[in-house]
Design an enzyme around this catalytic site. Structure first.
Site, short mmCIF file in Angstrom:
data_model
loop_
_atom_site.label_atom_id
_atom_site.label_comp_id
_atom_site.label_asym_id
_atom_site.label_seq_id
_atom_site.Cartn_x
_atom_site.Cartn_y
_atom_site.Cartn_z
N HIS A 134 2.56 45.33 43.12
CA HIS A 134 1.13 45.17 43.04
C HIS A 134 0.43 44.75 44.38
O HIS A 134 -0.60 45.25 44.87
CB HIS A 134 0.63 44.41 41.91
CG HIS A 134 -0.72 44.32 41.72
ND1 HIS A 134 -1.36 45.44 41.16
CD2 HIS A 134 -1.73 43.23 42.01
CE1 HIS A 134 -2.82 45.17 41.19
NE2 HIS A 134 -3.11 43.92 41.66
N HIS A 145 -7.06 48.71 47.51
CA HIS A 145 -6.69 48.73 46.06
C HIS A 145 -7.89 49.13 45.30
O HIS A 145 -9.11 48.88 45.23
CB HIS A 145 -6.98 46.81 45.99
CG HIS A 145 -6.76 46.46 44.86
ND1 HIS A 145 -6.36 47.07 43.66
CD2 HIS A 145 -6.64 45.18 44.20
CE1 HIS A 145 -5.96 46.40 42.61
NE2 HIS A 145 -6.31 45.11 42.83
N PHE A 164 -7.16 40.07 37.34
CA PHE A 164 -7.83 38.64 36.99
C PHE A 164 -7.71 38.41 35.63
O PHE A 164 -7.68 39.40 34.55
CB PHE A 164 -9.15 39.10 37.46
CG PHE A 164 -9.68 38.85 38.92
CD1 PHE A 164 -8.97 38.51 39.74
CD2 PHE A 164 -11.27 39.00 39.09
CE1 PHE A 164 -9.18 38.38 41.05
CE2 PHE A 164 -11.59 38.88 40.54
CZ PHE A 164 -10.65 38.38 41.43
N CYS A 212 -7.38 45.38 37.34
CA CYS A 212 -6.48 45.91 37.89
C CYS A 212 -5.27 46.48 37.21
O CYS A 212 -4.36 47.07 37.67
CB CYS A 212 -5.81 45.03 39.08
SG CYS A 212 -7.09 43.95 39.95
N GLU A 248 4.31 37.17 43.38
CA GLU A 248 4.93 38.28 42.74
C GLU A 248 6.35 38.40 43.38
O GLU A 248 7.25 38.86 42.88
CB GLU A 248 4.10 39.44 43.28
CG GLU A 248 4.78 40.89 42.77
CD GLU A 248 3.95 42.17 43.07
OE1 GLU A 248 4.26 43.22 42.83
OE2 GLU A 248 2.86 41.74 43.70
N LYS A 297 -0.74 50.12 48.32
CA LYS A 297 -2.04 49.86 48.72
C LYS A 297 -2.42 49.70 50.16
O LYS A 297 -3.52 49.70 50.63
CB LYS A 297 -2.44 48.37 48.21
CG LYS A 297 -2.36 48.41 46.50
CD LYS A 297 -2.85 46.87 45.68
CE LYS A 297 -2.83 47.21 44.33
NZ LYS A 297 -1.79 47.47 43.53
#
Length: 408
Positions: free
Chosen positions: A301, A335, A394, A164, A312, A330
């Site tokens: 994000h 995403h 990730f 990502c 976050e 998103k």
């Protein structure tokens, strides 16, 4: 050191290609999420049926068979977006980009999954279509390599396949290469093709939305009733160059990149850490020599997963307090993984230029576990010269980019 500016954009996403097309869909406050009936064949093995796909995508008609033979779908998105960005910057077919002055940084979560399936069938002694180009389509740097070959770029090539943060890393590393005088111009961004295999990955982590009967109610970042992410797809590329280069050719300048920060969690492969998210943002602010109060909008994000949104929000609150406007785009496009860092940077810059910022969709009741922030719930007029785009991936990978408005 060079100042680094954005002089072109190219996007291929579920809402279209041009800013006018995309903006109209945002203003309608409806997302691109739909029920994927083609995933019904997986039965109970796959819980989610939601995605935000590009419907009936076709590559540009002028591409010939020779050009297409090494392009999997992920590379088609990336290469088309790169061409649109070059055209927007007035550089398409310009010989100056072919002499080493322009390079490319791009990535994706993975290569083309259709090509991978052919390789797997080969290993399992099953009928397959494996050929000389199969590996080229599936290799981790397929987007960057194909962009450079398609447009004849001979500058540095930086593959940034970091899930990502693929596109945000590409922008950040390109910014640093230009800033420190290593190259004049870079194409920077990423792409992702939608594949049920990726939905399976997040499904196994209990991270996908299963609001299958009400597609447009998902995803719902920061909302108390959110139940996970929805995958999207597409490609997004920015043209970056030194201010000197842009002025020399009288280019239109959209924005200046003034800050980049990156960090890693160093703890867990899929459990985001608020402390290191905060550190990426802090490093971007330090690079830009800005106080947090100067940032007028933060593109989160926020994928609508429980742990990610909470971590976050607290990282953001600790740096910015409760006043800075924030939303997750998103909620409109899903995403887009390897593309989101560039796509959301583009959207943030254009909202800044229009002084019109779009809210979180499906945010009805803020999760009490999320920190207090100025979560946008409606289209909001904000005049600001600075926006921040944050992406997390990730592997505990964190990036933060800061863009400054530029008046030509």
């Amino acid at each position: 050191m060079n100042r680094v500016v954005v002089t072109g954009f190219g996007n291929v996403c579920a809402f279209g290609r041009s800013w006018s097309e995309i903006k109209a869909k945002f203003e309608a406050k409806k997302n691109a999420v739909r029920y994927m009936s083609e995933w019904d064949r997986f039965g109970s093995e796959l819980n989610t049926r939601l995605a935000a796909p590009l419907i009936d995508y076709m590559p540009p008609s002028q591409w010939d068979r020779k050009q297409l033979r090494s392009l999997g779908l992920v590379s088609q998105y990336a290469v088309e977006a790169a061409g649109l960005a070059l055209k927007d910057a007035g550089l398409l077919n310009d010989e100056s980009i072919k002499d080493g002055r322009m390079g490319v940084a791009a990535g994706s979560s993975t290569g083309s999954t259709d090509a991978m399936s052919q390789a797997i069938k080969l290993l399992l002694d099953m009928p397959n279509n494996f050929n000389a180009n199969t590996y080229v389509k599936m290799m981790p740097h397929t987007t960057a390599a194909n962009i450079s070959i398609f447009y004849g770029l001979k500058g540095r090539l930086i593959p940034t396949s970091s899930a990502c943060t693929s596109a945000s890393h590409a922008i950040g590393y390109s910014y640093e290469a230009i800033k420190y005088g290593q190259i004049d111009m870079m194409l920077a961004g990423g792409a992702e093709e939608l594949c049920p295999s990726e939905a399976f990955v997040f499904d196994r982590l209990f991270a996908t939305s299963c609001k299958n009967t009400t597609p447009h109610l998902a995803p719902a970042p920061f909302d108390a009733s959110r139940d996970g992410l929805v995958l999207g797809e597409g490609g997004s590329i920015l043209v970056l160059e030194s201010l000197e280069s842009a002025k020399k050719r009288n280019a239109r300048i959209y924005a200046e990149i003034v800050g980049f920060g990156s960090s890693c969690d160093g703890t867990h492969i899929t459990r985001p850490q608020s402390t290191t998210m905060k550190e990426a943002m802090r490093l971007a602010l330090k690079d830009a020599n800005l106080e947090p109060s100067k940032i007028g909008y933060i593109n989160a994000h926020a994928t609508a997963t429980k742990q990610g949104d909470i971590a976050e929000s607290h990282a953001t609150n600790e740096l910015f307090g409760e006043k800075t406007a924030i939303s997750s785009l998103k909620s409109y496009l899903g995403h887009t993984l390897g593309a989101c860092g560039a796509l959301e940077s583009f959207l943030s810059i254009m909202m800044m230029k229009d002084s019109e910022f779009f809210p979180n969709l499906n945010l009805n009741s803020i999760d009490p576990e999320c920190a207090k922030l100025n979560y946008l719930k409606d289209i909001c007029e904000i005049k600001t010269d600075f926006v921040m785009n944050n992406n997390f991936a990730f592997g505990g990978v964190n990036t933060s980019l800061i863009f400054k408005n530029y008046e030509n």
